[in-house]
Each structure stands twice: as structure tokens, then as C-alpha cells.
Design a protein around this motif. Structure first.
Motif, PDB file in Angstrom:
ATOM      1  N   PRO A 125      33.808  47.326  39.974  1.00  0.00           N
ATOM      2  CA  PRO A 125      34.149  48.679  39.501  1.00  0.00           C
ATOM      3  C   PRO A 125      35.448  49.241  40.074  1.00  0.00           C
ATOM      4  CG  PRO A 125      31.793  48.541  39.904  1.00  0.00           C
ATOM      5  CD  PRO A 125      32.384  47.236  40.369  1.00  0.00           C
ATOM      6  N   ASP A 126      35.692  49.083  41.382  1.00  0.00           N
ATOM      7  CA  ASP A 126      36.929  49.639  41.956  1.00  0.00           C
ATOM      8  C   ASP A 126      38.164  49.009  41.325  1.00  0.00           C
ATOM      9  OD1 ASP A 126      35.554  51.328  43.590  1.00  0.00           O
ATOM     10  OD2 ASP A 126      35.742  50.114  45.397  1.00  0.00           O
ATOM     11  N   LEU A 127      38.091  47.704  41.052  1.00  0.00           N
ATOM     12  CA  LEU A 127      39.223  47.010  40.451  1.00  0.00           C
ATOM     13  C   LEU A 127      39.402  47.413  38.993  1.00  0.00           C
ATOM     14  CD1 LEU A 127      41.478  44.935  40.410  1.00  0.00           C
ATOM     15  CD2 LEU A 127      39.767  43.156  40.016  1.00  0.00           C
ATOM     16  N   THR A 128      38.343  47.376  38.212  1.00  0.00           N
ATOM     17  CA  THR A 128      38.471  47.719  36.797  1.00  0.00           C
ATOM     18  C   THR A 128      38.851  49.189  36.615  1.00  0.00           C
ATOM     19  OG1 THR A 128      36.080  48.101  36.672  1.00  0.00           O
ATOM     20  CG2 THR A 128      36.894  45.915  36.029  1.00  0.00           C
ATOM     21  N   PRO A 176      38.569  45.696  27.476  1.00  0.00           N
ATOM     22  CA  PRO A 176      39.226  46.630  28.409  1.00  0.00           C
ATOM     23  C   PRO A 176      38.570  46.605  29.797  1.00  0.00           C
ATOM     24  CG  PRO A 176      38.905  47.652  26.271  1.00  0.00           C
ATOM     25  CD  PRO A 176      38.159  46.345  26.237  1.00  0.00           C
ATOM     26  N   PRO A 177      39.418  46.600  30.835  1.00  0.00           N
ATOM     27  CA  PRO A 177      40.862  46.874  30.825  1.00  0.00           C
ATOM     28  C   PRO A 177      41.751  45.640  30.681  1.00  0.00           C
ATOM     29  CG  PRO A 177      40.113  46.759  33.073  1.00  0.00           C
ATOM     30  CD  PRO A 177      38.895  46.533  32.207  1.00  0.00           C
ATOM     31  N   PHE A 178      41.163  44.482  30.370  1.00  0.00           N
ATOM     32  CA  PHE A 178      41.940  43.240  30.383  1.00  0.00           C
ATOM     33  C   PHE A 178      42.602  42.986  29.030  1.00  0.00           C
ATOM     34  CE2 PHE A 178      38.463  42.718  33.450  1.00  0.00           C
ATOM     35  CZ  PHE A 178      39.204  42.520  34.608  1.00  0.00           C
ATOM     36  N   PRO A 179      43.899  42.676  29.024  1.00  0.00           N
ATOM     37  CA  PRO A 179      44.588  42.318  27.778  1.00  0.00           C
ATOM     38  C   PRO A 179      44.003  41.046  27.159  1.00  0.00           C
ATOM     39  CG  PRO A 179      46.159  42.877  29.505  1.00  0.00           C
ATOM     40  CD  PRO A 179      44.825  42.765  30.162  1.00  0.00           C
ATOM     41  N   GLU A 180      44.390  40.786  25.916  1.00  0.00           N
ATOM     42  CA  GLU A 180      43.716  39.746  25.142  1.00  0.00           C
ATOM     43  C   GLU A 180      44.175  38.319  25.416  1.00  0.00           C
ATOM     44  OE1 GLU A 180      46.717  41.875  22.352  1.00  0.00           O
ATOM     45  OE2 GLU A 180      45.459  42.326  24.085  1.00  0.00           O
ATOM     46  N   HIS A 181      45.367  38.138  25.966  1.00  0.00           N
ATOM     47  CA  HIS A 181      45.883  36.788  26.199  1.00  0.00           C
ATOM     48  C   HIS A 181      45.678  36.412  27.670  1.00  0.00           C
ATOM     49  CE1 HIS A 181      47.659  36.917  22.205  1.00  0.00           C
ATOM     50  NE2 HIS A 181      48.193  38.087  22.517  1.00  0.00           N
ATOM     51  N   LEU A 182      45.113  35.232  27.892  1.00  0.00           N
ATOM     52  CA  LEU A 182      44.741  34.805  29.250  1.00  0.00           C
ATOM     53  C   LEU A 182      45.220  33.390  29.512  1.00  0.00           C
ATOM     54  CD1 LEU A 182      43.079  34.923  31.942  1.00  0.00           C
ATOM     55  CD2 LEU A 182      41.087  34.220  30.580  1.00  0.00           C
ATOM     56  N   PHE A 183      45.775  33.174  30.697  1.00  0.00           N
ATOM     57  CA  PHE A 183      46.097  31.825  31.151  1.00  0.00           C
ATOM     58  C   PHE A 183      45.677  31.685  32.606  1.00  0.00           C
ATOM     59  CE2 PHE A 183      49.134  28.747  33.119  1.00  0.00           C
ATOM     60  CZ  PHE A 183      48.658  27.611  32.475  1.00  0.00           C
ATOM     61  N   VAL A 184      44.935  30.620  32.887  1.00  0.00           N
ATOM     62  CA  VAL A 184      44.451  30.347  34.238  1.00  0.00           C
ATOM     63  C   VAL A 184      45.082  29.044  34.709  1.00  0.00           C
ATOM     64  CG1 VAL A 184      42.438  29.960  35.705  1.00  0.00           C
ATOM     65  CG2 VAL A 184      42.275  31.497  33.722  1.00  0.00           C
ATOM     66  N   GLY A 185      45.615  29.035  35.924  1.00  0.00           N
ATOM     67  CA  GLY A 185      46.225  27.831  36.463  1.00  0.00           C
ATOM     68  C   GLY A 185      45.225  26.710  36.634  1.00  0.00           C
ATOM     69  N   SER A 186      45.723  25.487  36.701  1.00  0.00           N
ATOM     70  CA  SER A 186      44.848  24.319  36.785  1.00  0.00           C
ATOM     71  C   SER A 186      44.022  24.294  38.064  1.00  0.00           C
ATOM     72  CB  SER A 186      45.679  23.034  36.687  1.00  0.00           C
ATOM     73  OG  SER A 186      46.659  22.992  37.730  1.00  0.00           O
ATOM     74  N   LEU A 187      44.503  24.952  39.117  1.00  0.00           N
ATOM     75  CA  LEU A 187      43.743  25.028  40.363  1.00  0.00           C
ATOM     76  C   LEU A 187      42.808  26.227  40.390  1.00  0.00           C
ATOM     77  CD1 LEU A 187      46.503  24.125  43.006  1.00  0.00           C
ATOM     78  CD2 LEU A 187      44.888  22.600  41.866  1.00  0.00           C
ATOM     79  N   PRO A 238      45.660  51.534  45.171  1.00  0.00           N
ATOM     80  CA  PRO A 238      44.746  51.903  46.254  1.00  0.00           C
ATOM     81  C   PRO A 238      43.971  50.697  46.781  1.00  0.00           C
ATOM     82  CG  PRO A 238      43.715  52.346  44.158  1.00  0.00           C
ATOM     83  CD  PRO A 238      45.093  51.817  43.836  1.00  0.00           C
ATOM     84  N   ASP A 239      43.128  50.950  47.739  1.00  0.00           N
ATOM     85  CA  ASP A 239      42.215  49.930  48.260  1.00  0.00           C
ATOM     86  C   ASP A 239      41.198  49.606  47.165  1.00  0.00           C
ATOM     87  OD1 ASP A 239      40.557  48.296  49.694  1.00  0.00           O
ATOM     88  OD2 ASP A 239      39.765  49.883  50.995  1.00  0.00           O
ATOM     89  N   ILE A 240      41.167  48.333  46.720  1.00  0.00           N
ATOM     90  CA  ILE A 240      40.261  47.926  45.645  1.00  0.00           C
ATOM     91  C   ILE A 240      39.139  47.016  46.134  1.00  0.00           C
ATOM     92  CG2 ILE A 240      41.973  48.185  43.815  1.00  0.00           C
ATOM     93  CD1 ILE A 240      42.384  45.105  44.025  1.00  0.00           C
ATOM     94  N   GLY A 241      39.062  46.838  47.454  1.00  0.00           N
ATOM     95  CA  GLY A 241      38.033  45.971  48.009  1.00  0.00           C
ATOM     96  C   GLY A 241      38.547  44.629  48.477  1.00  0.00           C
ATOM     97  N   SER A 242      39.816  44.337  48.213  1.00  0.00           N
ATOM     98  CA  SER A 242      40.452  43.120  48.704  1.00  0.00           C
ATOM     99  C   SER A 242      41.142  43.444  50.032  1.00  0.00           C
ATOM    100  CB  SER A 242      41.447  42.603  47.668  1.00  0.00           C
ATOM    101  OG  SER A 242      42.192  41.514  48.164  1.00  0.00           O
TER     102      SER A 242
END
Length: 362
Positions: free
Chosen positions: A129-132, A170-181, A337-341
Motif C-alpha cells: 500500500p505505501d508504494l502503490t 493502476p498505478p502501473f503502466p501497461e508496458h513491462l520489461f523484466v531483466g533476465s536476472l 517519502p519512506d515507502i518501506g524500503s
């Protein structure tokens, strides 16, 4: 008797302050004088703390002038030495700060901007929740995450019975790429024309540990191609990890050099660089590739904190950066802000030039 002891105490404070001040100034200057050594280069992470301690030591040294000393000439020599070292350290740090910094500007008529957010998640679930909540508020066009641990993200989504990735939700845009690692992931509102994950291997003969990746994406932004390079080298907590980071930076330089020679497209480099803005290696990389950076409110602030967010000004470092090639400009740079990370999000509004057709990118 009391007055005598009080004078002795002020004298002791003065001597201790000058001794400590000279030491911290020398530690800070080591980052500039001997960057080829692991310990010296790592001092660049703590220059703000060294400068603060040096200033406090100067005040303590000046306080000591109000009382007589057994060796007054030696005391004044120590005070002069500390003042000179502090001035050199402060001057070097200011110069290194502004050397490749581009001031923020407002868009000109016909120009537009995009908003990009970067954050090291420290394996924080993307739908926390804090991040989104923060991401909804910022409404970023591009989101870059490090330490994603994609296998763990998939586990969370599967456990909740939700679509993996949540791209387009939402809130994430529609195009996603994740690295191989699975260490770096990128969400984009703009179509991804090309994408690749470059795995940076260790030097021959070294253990296969802490392998990292560089993500290179070509985005279609209003008919204009813009390169996005997402980075996350090793944290130089040991000599071995420092060497791994240097290998990563060398590969990054080669990747950015290839992008520059292959096309005239603008490039954005962003992520957790695990590199101080005052490190010689940060300065050299920007200088050799003609990159410019900018800081939130105009000066480097803590992006990675230790132990507790409330102590981030004291126990923290500046390691998350954004850099751009000529043609692009900064409209604004802010920290979230502080998002928990253990990192604060980095947010940049980047102005796009008018396209070659005369139309503004959007």
C-alpha cells in the motif's frame, strides 16, 4: 580552582576538536586524492558527514583560542592546518557537485516532459500500500525498480491469485520489461520498441557471485525514440564487491558509448548506481559520455538510509541518480517519502525536445 578547570576543559576541547577535524578532513580528501583504493573511494559516501564534523571541529578549535595553551604556537598551527584542509575539502566537494549538474528549467513553448520514478525496493512487494499510494500520487510515465526479486514478486501475486506483473493495472503502466536476472524491472506508458538485459559477468578467475544486469530499452515517445538505461551495480561493501562494481561501470560505459555511436537518440540513465556523486568514477563516467545530472532541490540528499528513516540525514548516503544526454533537460527532480524500503524513491521530470517533424513529443 573552578575557573582553572574550566579553562583546562576548553583547552582540551580545542585540542581534541582540531585533532579529530584534521583526521576527518584527511579521510574526506582521500576520496579525491586516491580513488583507486577501495577504502579511499568509499570515503566519498560520507563527505557530508565529514564536512559537518569538520565544521564542528573548527568551532571547537576557535573556542580553544579563548584560553591560553602550553604550546600556543603549535595550537595555532593545528588550527590553521585544519582550516586549510576543511576549505580544500569543501571547495572540492562543491566543485564535484556542480561539475556535471544541470539546472532545472521550465519547458519552452511546444515542449513537453515525462515523469520517471526509480526506487530500490529491497524486495518490497510491488503492491504494498505505501508504494502503490506513492505511485498513484506521482502518476509516473515510467517506473524503474531495482532489487525487484521477480521470483518473489511472482510468488506474492500467485498467492493472492492476481495477474503476475499487474501491468496496466493502476498505478502501473501497461508496458513491462523484466531483466533476465529479475533484479531490475521497468514499467512504461510508452511502447517498448526494443529491450535487452545485459548480464555483467565477473572477471575471469573470480567467484560467480553478485552478478548484475543492465537493462537497455528503446521507447517510442510520441514518435520519437528515447533510450532508457536502468542500472544497479554491486554495493562496494568489500574489496571484492568494489571490483565487481568497477567491472559493471566499465561495461556500462561501453553500452552507453555504443548507444551514442549507433544513433542520435537521447538517453536517460537511472537507478541505484551504488556510487557517490562525489566519487571520481561518477564524475569520469559523466564526463566521458557527456552526461548531466540534477539533484532534488539542487543538492545531493540521502537516498539510501541505514537503520531508520528518521536518521537518514546522519546515517545515509547518496547513491540513486538520474543522468541524461544533451537534448534532454530537467524540469524537476524530487525525492519521495519512506515507502518501506531502505531507499527513497527518486523522481525526475525530464523535458523532451521537439521532434524533427516540429511536433512536441507526448
Amino acid at each position: 580552582m573552578f575557573e582553572y578547570r574550566f579553562r583546562r576543559l576548553r583547552s582540551l576541547i580545542g585540542w581534541l576538536a582540531l585533532t579529530g577535524g584534521i583526521i576527518v578532513c584527511l579521510l574526506g580528501l582521500a576520496a579525491y586524492a586516491a580513488p583507486g583504493f577501495w577504502a579511499a573511494d568509499n570515503m566519498s559516501f560520507f563527505l557530508r558527514q565529514f564536512l559537518t564534523a569538520g565544521l564542528a571541529a573548527l568551532l571547537g578549535g576557535l573556542l580553544g583560542l579563548t584560553v591560553p595553551h602550553r604550546r600556543p604556537r603549535l595550537y595555532k598551527t593545528a588550527l590553521t592546518l585544519h582550516t586549510v584542509l576543511l576549505a580544500v575539502l569543501a571547495g572540492s566537494t562543491v566543485w564535484r557537485t556542480v561539475e556535471h549538474t544541470q539546472p532545472v528549467t521550465a519547458p519552452r513553448p511546444g515542449e513537453t516532459s515525462l515523469r520517471i520514478v526509480s526506487s530500490n525496493l529491497e524486495r518490497l512487494f510491488l503492491e504494498t500500500p505505501d508504494l502503490t499510494g506513492f505511485l498513484r500520487q506521482t502518476a509516473a510515465d515510467i517506473m524503474v525498480f531495482q532489487e525487484t526479486a521477480w521470483w518473489l514478486q511472482k510468488h506474492h501475486w500467485q498467492k493472492l491469485g492476481r495477474p503476475i506483473g499487474a501491468a496496466g493495472k493502476p498505478p502501473f503502466p501497461e508496458h513491462l520489461f523484466v531483466g533476465s536476472l529479475g533484479d531490475i524491472s521497468v514499467y512504461s506508458r510508452f511502447p517498448i520498441l526494443e529491450s535487452k538485459s545485459i548480464v555483467v559477468e565477473n572477471e575471469p578467475g573470480q567467484p560467480r557471485q553478485d552478478i548484475r544486469e543492465i537493462l537497455v530499452l528503446k521507447l517510442n515517445i510520441g514518435g520519437r525514440t528515447v533510450n532508457l538505461v536502468a542500472v544497479h551495480p554491486s554495493s562496494p561493501r568489500s574489496v571484492a564487491q568494489w571490483i565487481l562494481r568497477q567491472t559493471y561501470l566499465e561495461r556500462l560505459e561501453a553500452v552507453l558509448g555504443d548507444l551514442r555511436t549507433q544513433s542520435d537518440s537521447e538517453t536517460i540513465v537511472i537507478g541505484d548506481w551504488n556510487l557517490s556523486p562525489w566519487s571520481t568514477y561518477f564524475s569520469n563516467l559523466l564526463d566521458q559520455l557527456n552526461l548531466h545530472t540534477a539533484f532534488a532541490d539542487g543538492y545531493p540528499q540521502t537516498t539510501r538510509f541505514f537503520f531508520d528513516y528518521r536518521l537518514h540525514w546522519i546515517l545515509g548516503a547518496v547513491v540513486d541518480h538520474v543522468a541524461i544526454t544533451p537534448g534532454l533537460r530537467f524540469e524537476d527532480v524530487q525525492l519521495g517519502p519512506d515507502i518501506g524500503s531502505d531507499h527513497l524513491p527518486l523522481m525526475a521530470d525530464i523535458i523532451l525536445p521537439r521532434s524533427k517533424t516540429g511536433k512536441a513529443a507526448n
